[in-house]
Design a protein around this motif. Structure first.
Motif, PDB file in Angstrom:
ATOM      1  N   UNK A 156       0.723  -1.360  -0.033  1.00 62.36           N
ATOM      2  CA  UNK A 156       0.017  -0.108  -0.083  1.00 62.36           C
ATOM      3  C   UNK A 156       1.039   1.278   0.113  1.00 62.36           C
ATOM      4  N   UNK A 157       1.897   1.372  -0.946  1.00 64.79           N
ATOM      5  CA  UNK A 157       2.827   2.502  -1.091  1.00 64.79           C
ATOM      6  C   UNK A 157       3.803   2.632  -0.188  1.00 64.79           C
ATOM      7  N   UNK A 158       3.824   1.818   0.994  1.00 60.63           N
ATOM      8  CA  UNK A 158       4.963   1.835   2.128  1.00 60.63           C
ATOM      9  C   UNK A 158       6.190   0.819   1.769  1.00 60.63           C
ATOM     10  N   UNK A 159       7.180   1.429   1.682  1.00 63.66           N
ATOM     11  CA  UNK A 159       8.490   0.435   1.233  1.00 63.66           C
ATOM     12  C   UNK A 159       9.206   0.002   2.523  1.00 63.66           C
ATOM     13  N   UNK A 160       9.485  -1.221   2.292  1.00 60.97           N
ATOM     14  CA  UNK A 160      10.490  -1.574   3.698  1.00 60.97           C
ATOM     15  C   UNK A 160      11.858  -0.839   3.500  1.00 60.97           C
ATOM     16  N   UNK A 161      12.366  -0.452   4.747  1.00 59.49           N
ATOM     17  CA  UNK A 161      13.589   0.138   4.638  1.00 59.49           C
ATOM     18  C   UNK A 161      14.454  -0.593   5.883  1.00 59.49           C
ATOM     19  N   UNK A 162      15.528  -1.047   5.077  1.00 58.91           N
ATOM     20  CA  UNK A 162      16.555  -1.667   6.125  1.00 58.91           C
ATOM     21  C   UNK A 162      17.764  -0.803   6.547  1.00 58.91           C
TER      22      UNK A 162
ATOM     23  N   UNK B 193      13.658 -12.318   2.989  1.00 60.59           N
ATOM     24  CA  UNK B 193      14.737 -12.429   4.090  1.00 60.59           C
ATOM     25  C   UNK B 193      15.736 -13.795   3.381  1.00 60.59           C
ATOM     26  N   UNK B 194      14.997 -14.744   2.739  1.00 59.35           N
ATOM     27  CA  UNK B 194      15.800 -15.759   1.985  1.00 59.35           C
ATOM     28  C   UNK B 194      16.572 -15.320   0.783  1.00 59.35           C
ATOM     29  N   UNK B 195      15.979 -14.060   0.133  1.00 60.46           N
ATOM     30  CA  UNK B 195      17.281 -13.480  -1.002  1.00 60.46           C
ATOM     31  C   UNK B 195      18.205 -12.847  -0.012  1.00 60.46           C
ATOM     32  N   UNK B 196      18.125 -12.121   1.158  1.00 63.61           N
ATOM     33  CA  UNK B 196      19.181 -11.446   1.719  1.00 63.61           C
ATOM     34  C   UNK B 196      20.065 -12.649   2.148  1.00 63.61           C
ATOM     35  N   UNK B 197      19.539 -13.853   2.469  1.00 67.32           N
ATOM     36  CA  UNK B 197      20.501 -14.994   3.067  1.00 67.32           C
ATOM     37  C   UNK B 197      21.310 -15.628   2.124  1.00 67.32           C
ATOM     38  N   UNK B 198      20.640 -15.665   0.710  1.00 69.01           N
ATOM     39  CA  UNK B 198      21.296 -16.215  -0.293  1.00 69.01           C
ATOM     40  C   UNK B 198      22.552 -15.121  -0.548  1.00 69.01           C
ATOM     41  N   UNK B 199      22.212 -13.738  -0.558  1.00 65.20           N
ATOM     42  CA  UNK B 199      23.363 -12.958  -0.900  1.00 65.20           C
ATOM     43  C   UNK B 199      24.578 -13.027  -0.040  1.00 65.20           C
ATOM     44  N   UNK B 200      24.227 -13.131   1.300  1.00 70.24           N
ATOM     45  CA  UNK B 200      24.994 -13.366   2.660  1.00 70.24           C
ATOM     46  C   UNK B 200      26.058 -14.680   2.355  1.00 70.24           C
ATOM     47  N   UNK B 201      25.345 -15.555   1.691  1.00 68.49           N
ATOM     48  CA  UNK B 201      25.935 -16.850   1.492  1.00 68.49           C
ATOM     49  C   UNK B 201      26.993 -16.882   0.272  1.00 68.49           C
TER      50      UNK B 201
ATOM     51  N   UNK C 184       6.610  -5.690   6.596  1.00 74.92           N
ATOM     52  CA  UNK C 184       6.874  -5.575   5.074  1.00 74.92           C
ATOM     53  C   UNK C 184       8.083  -6.599   4.902  1.00 74.92           C
ATOM     54  N   UNK C 185       8.618  -6.934   5.760  1.00 75.34           N
ATOM     55  CA  UNK C 185       9.827  -7.995   5.713  1.00 75.34           C
ATOM     56  C   UNK C 185       9.269  -9.414   5.183  1.00 75.34           C
TER      57      UNK C 185
END
Length: 441
Positions: free
Chosen positions: A378-384, A412-420, A406-407
């Motif tokens: 609804x127009x609100x974006x997740x900020x890390x 989370x799985x995408x970030x995990x893959x980048x960290x791996x 929003x997370x």
């Protein structure tokens, strides 16, 4: 520090499951995001005051015949004796003291394990106490009155249970020798593997309290390094009922996984991954242990140049909740690739205890966010805001965000893959905790 294991034993209809569910509370629900991990409610994590322990329900006995009930109770008691640090022996004030209670009490007494005698269905402590005292005749200590359905008396019961836990600090902490558990279905070759890996150098670790009398932890020196193999005893007597056998090996797996740093999951190459293998693997995954999958009897498989790849794809498909696990194809019989196991154990231990500097971690996460925009709603974006590692074994990360909802799991799985991709982490699961922070904090 391994969590202590507490097992509940008792006749049919004394309220074992009610007690188990009441103590396990909401924590028992299966982690939603791990397809492939189904499990019967055999074990659960329980916290009481500042103690954490694993509780095991040794199973229901429902046959009519007195003889069958007694033999199955003996089997249950045996599971509890072998795997638990503390045993809750549940009896029923309404049914009173029964012959089979006395026979099981004898067995438990001889085990020299701590036993807490708990009398269930005591709805009124004033009215029922005379009936509770009858259970003193079992000769295993003071009966503790509870009502599992109304949750009465739990405090006194749990206070007694935790009295028997090993001290939270002390010698165990200092021994940082890697502990390796070998788990899998019956007859997959677990003991043979431990025997081969230990070679002639089997040094039996003293009979530590809590190790069963026919399962001994073994300290081994290989390439100037020490390792301890946790050996779970096999079934003492062949059960004819498949469910009993499966439940038994799952209970056993829970107990050994608790003590281990690295878990070797053994699979029979000729059978492929079975549903029970997936259940047992799920326990190690949930506990955040280092994981190596050893596919045994590889010498018995007809092969061409694609065989290994095909087998690996199939294993990864069924155990899709643990894509990080290392896979080795071995033959205990011929000794094929057994040397590689120690190498893999070392690598997995290193990954399971790896720490990443916060600056480097945030660079990787910022890069990942730039490549794939976080989700919006609804127009609100997740900020890390930032990410930091807070623990090892398994490596655990806290991600601070503007709005937790929003997370999505997929992000989370995408970030995990980048960290791996950046740091490897092969053989260990990673844990992510999402915390909210307002922008101006």
């Amino acid at each position: 520090m391994a969590r202590p294991v507490v097992a509940i034993v008792g006749r049919p209809n004394v309220g074992k499951s009610t007690l188990f569910n009441a103590l396990a509370g909401e924590r028992i629900s299966i982690v939603k995001d791990t397809p492939g991990v189904t499990r019967d409610r055999i074990y659960a994590d329980v916290s009481w005051l500042n103690y954490d322990f694993t509780m095991i329900d040794t199973g229901g006995i429902e046959p009519d015949s007195k003889d069958i009930i007694l033999s199955q109770m003996r089997e249950q008691a045996q599971i509890a004796i072998d795997t638990a640090d503390v045993i809750i022996f549940l009896v029923d004030v309404k049914q009173g003291l029964q012959d089979s209670d006395s026979k099981v009490a004898d067995m438990l007494r001889r085990s020299h394990k701590p036993v807490i005698l708990v009398v269930n269905k005591v709805d009124s402590f004033e009215r029922d106490m005379a009936d509770v005292y009858e259970f003193y005749n079992l000769g295993i200590g003071d009966p503790v009155p509870v009502s599992a359905s109304s949750r009465l008396g739990f405090g006194d019961m749990l206070d007694k249970v935790v009295e028997y836990f090993p001290e939270q600090s002390g010698e165990e902490e200092e021994d940082d020798t890697p502990k390796i558990a070998v788990i899998g279905k019956p007859n997959v070759g677990k003991s043979s593997l431990i025997n081969k890996l230990c070679g002639e150098e089997r040094v039996i670790v003293s009979d530590i309290a809590g190790t069963t009398r026919d399962a001994v932890d073994t300290r081994v020196r290989y390439n100037h390094k020490d390792y301890i193999f946790i050996d779970t005893a096999g079934l003492r007597r062949k059960s004819k009922i498949k469910e009993d056998l499966e439940r038994y090996s799952i209970v056993r797996a829970v107990a050994s996984v608790e003590k281990a740093d690295v878990v070797i999951i053994m699979i029979d190459a000729t059978e492929g991954v079975t549903e029970q293998d997936a259940k047992i693997a799920g326990i190690a995954h949930e506990r955040g242990k280092g994981i190596i999958i050893c596919v045994n009897k590889w010498d018995a498989i007809e092969k061409n140049d694609k065989t290994m790849k095909e087998h690996e794809t199939k294993i990864r498909q069924i155990l899709s909740f643990m894509p990080y696990a290392s896979i080795l194809f071995i033959s205990v019989k011929s000794g094929q690739r057994l040397g590689k196991i120690y190498e893999t154990i070392d690598a997995v231990i290193e990954n399971n205890s790896m720490r990443i500097a916060t600056g480097v971690l945030n660079e990787i996460v910022s890069e990942a966010v730039a490549l794939q925009q976080p989700p919006t709603d609804k127009g609100k974006r997740l900020k890390i805001f930032y990410t930091t590692q807070v623990a090892v074994k398994p490596p655990t990360f806290v991600i601070f965000v503007n709005e937790k909802y929003l997370m999505h799991f997929s992000y989370v799985r995408y970030l995990e893959n980048r960290i791996r991709d950046a740091f490897g982490f092969e053989g260990t699961s990673l844990k992510f905790i999402i915390r909210e922070r307002k922008e101006n904090e």
